[in-house]
Design a protein around this motif. Structure first.
Motif, PDB file in Angstrom:
ATOM      1  N   ASP A   3       6.152  20.616  29.330  1.00 40.28           N
ATOM      2  CA  ASP A   3       6.923  21.749  28.811  1.00 40.28           C
ATOM      3  C   ASP A   3       5.994  22.914  28.490  1.00 40.28           C
ATOM      4  O   ASP A   3       6.253  24.065  28.859  1.00 40.28           O
ATOM      5  CB  ASP A   3       7.663  21.352  27.535  1.00 40.28           C
ATOM      6  CG  ASP A   3       8.634  20.205  27.742  1.00 40.28           C
ATOM      7  OD1 ASP A   3       8.405  19.392  28.639  1.00 40.28           O
ATOM      8  OD2 ASP A   3       9.607  20.139  26.998  1.00 40.28           O
ATOM      9  N   ASP A  18      15.077  24.974  26.201  1.00 42.40           N
ATOM     10  CA  ASP A  18      15.880  23.907  26.789  1.00 42.40           C
ATOM     11  C   ASP A  18      15.806  23.930  28.309  1.00 42.40           C
ATOM     12  O   ASP A  18      15.822  22.878  28.964  1.00 42.40           O
ATOM     13  CB  ASP A  18      17.330  24.000  26.312  1.00 42.40           C
ATOM     14  CG  ASP A  18      17.995  25.319  26.696  1.00 42.40           C
ATOM     15  OD1 ASP A  18      17.292  26.355  26.726  1.00 42.40           O
ATOM     16  OD2 ASP A  18      19.208  25.322  26.955  1.00 42.40           O
ATOM     17  N   ARG A  19      15.699  25.114  28.877  1.00 40.21           N
ATOM     18  CA  ARG A  19      15.571  25.216  30.344  1.00 40.21           C
ATOM     19  C   ARG A  19      14.193  24.739  30.792  1.00 40.21           C
ATOM     20  O   ARG A  19      14.042  24.123  31.845  1.00 40.21           O
ATOM     21  CB  ARG A  19      15.803  26.661  30.782  1.00 40.21           C
ATOM     22  CG  ARG A  19      17.219  27.138  30.590  1.00 40.21           C
ATOM     23  CD  ARG A  19      18.152  26.443  31.570  1.00 40.21           C
ATOM     24  NE  ARG A  19      19.477  27.023  31.535  1.00 40.21           N
ATOM     25  CZ  ARG A  19      20.595  26.350  31.271  1.00 40.21           C
ATOM     26  NH1 ARG A  19      20.524  25.058  30.988  1.00 40.21           N
ATOM     27  NH2 ARG A  19      21.763  26.937  31.278  1.00 40.21           N
ATOM     28  N   ARG A  21      12.461  22.442  29.306  1.00 39.48           N
ATOM     29  CA  ARG A  21      12.504  20.975  29.243  1.00 39.48           C
ATOM     30  C   ARG A  21      13.229  20.388  30.455  1.00 39.48           C
ATOM     31  O   ARG A  21      12.808  19.368  31.019  1.00 39.48           O
ATOM     32  CB  ARG A  21      13.184  20.533  27.948  1.00 39.48           C
ATOM     33  CG  ARG A  21      12.318  20.722  26.706  1.00 39.48           C
ATOM     34  CD  ARG A  21      12.908  20.003  25.504  1.00 39.48           C
ATOM     35  NE  ARG A  21      14.182  20.597  25.096  1.00 39.48           N
ATOM     36  CZ  ARG A  21      14.284  21.607  24.237  1.00 39.48           C
ATOM     37  NH1 ARG A  21      13.185  22.128  23.689  1.00 39.48           N
ATOM     38  NH2 ARG A  21      15.455  22.091  23.898  1.00 39.48           N
ATOM     39  N   GLU A  22      14.303  21.035  30.855  1.00 35.29           N
ATOM     40  CA  GLU A  22      15.030  20.583  32.051  1.00 35.29           C
ATOM     41  C   GLU A  22      14.131  20.641  33.281  1.00 35.29           C
ATOM     42  O   GLU A  22      14.104  19.707  34.094  1.00 35.29           O
ATOM     43  CB  GLU A  22      16.271  21.458  32.258  1.00 35.29           C
ATOM     44  CG  GLU A  22      17.067  21.115  33.506  1.00 35.29           C
ATOM     45  CD  GLU A  22      18.189  22.101  33.776  1.00 35.29           C
ATOM     46  OE1 GLU A  22      18.774  22.042  34.873  1.00 35.29           O
ATOM     47  OE2 GLU A  22      18.483  22.948  32.891  1.00 35.29           O
TER      48      GLU A  22
END
Length: 226
Positions: A3, A18-19, A21-22
């Motif tokens: 990340d 969050d993106r 992490r995706e």
């Protein structure tokens, strides 16, 4: 860990955590030893590579065994993007200059991610535009500059991208052989050796094995004229 590495890549800098992490969940970590080929020109496209450590070089091989050195990339840079969109074979060969680590984003996963996050596509197109302009500039240099001019310009470009200030001058912080420089400027090693010697004798630069220090970059810039 992945990340944090991805968040430092300019291509993904505007993405929320969050993106990131995706995206990190899609990555596959790869390690390459010095001199190892990451992929060859003509290989099938597997995905986008993001460098996290070390250096790699982008080269165009010829049928006679010679090569043109297009670029040296460092952590935060990425490569393999062209084949992502058209699915065609790799357009160049990539080799680890020294031990390198990279994150591989598989093609189908990454294209799906870009479709969901159009801001990545905009950033990617901006980078592609800069690289296309750089290619146009290389063609212009090959047509209008002589070998000393092309060599001086490439040394200054390398210093701007990979240079670090020392007591003596600006040291190009990558290991380059005369053959590497010859491949960058489209000349023979003998010709590059001669012009480097001329620049060294006039105290424009300092040569120490594979280390190059620009002593008087402003004077070196005067070697460039169209």
């Amino acid at each position: 860990m992945q990340d944090r590495l991805l968040s430092q890549v300019p291509l993904f800098a505007e993405l929320p955590p969050d993106r990131i992490r995706e995206l990190a969940q899609m990555c596959r970590r790869r390690t390459y030893q010095r001199g190892e080929t990451i992929f060859h020109k003509g290989d099938p496209a597997s995905g986008l590579y993001v460098i996290t450590d070390g250096q790699v070089k982008i080269v165009l091989p010829s049928e006679t065994g010679e090569e043109a050195l297009l670029a040296v990339l460092e952590p935060g840079d990425f490569f393999g993007e062209l084949a992502l969109f058209d699915g065609q074979p790799r357009s160049a060969t990539v080799v680890a200059v020294k031990r390198a680590e990279a994150l591989l984003l598989p093609r189908d996963d990454f294209l799906g991610f870009v479709a969901r996050n159009p801001e990545v596509a905009i950033a990617l197109f901006a980078v592609l535009s800069r690289r296309l302009r750089a290619t146009d500039e290389l063609i212009e240099d090959a047509v209008f500059l002589d070998v000393p001019g092309r060599l001086a310009k490439r040394l200054l470009d390398l210093a701007a991208r990979h240079g670090r200030q020392t007591d003596q001058g600006i040291e190009i912080d990558i290991k380059l052989t005369q053959q590497d420089l010859a491949a960058m400027v489209g000349a023979t090693r003998e010709s590059v050796n001669k012009h480097l010697g001329w620049m060294r004798d006039r105290r424009l630069l300092l040569l120490d094995r594979q280390r190059i220090i620009l002593l008087r970059p402003d004077e070196l810039r005067k070697r460039i004229y169209y």
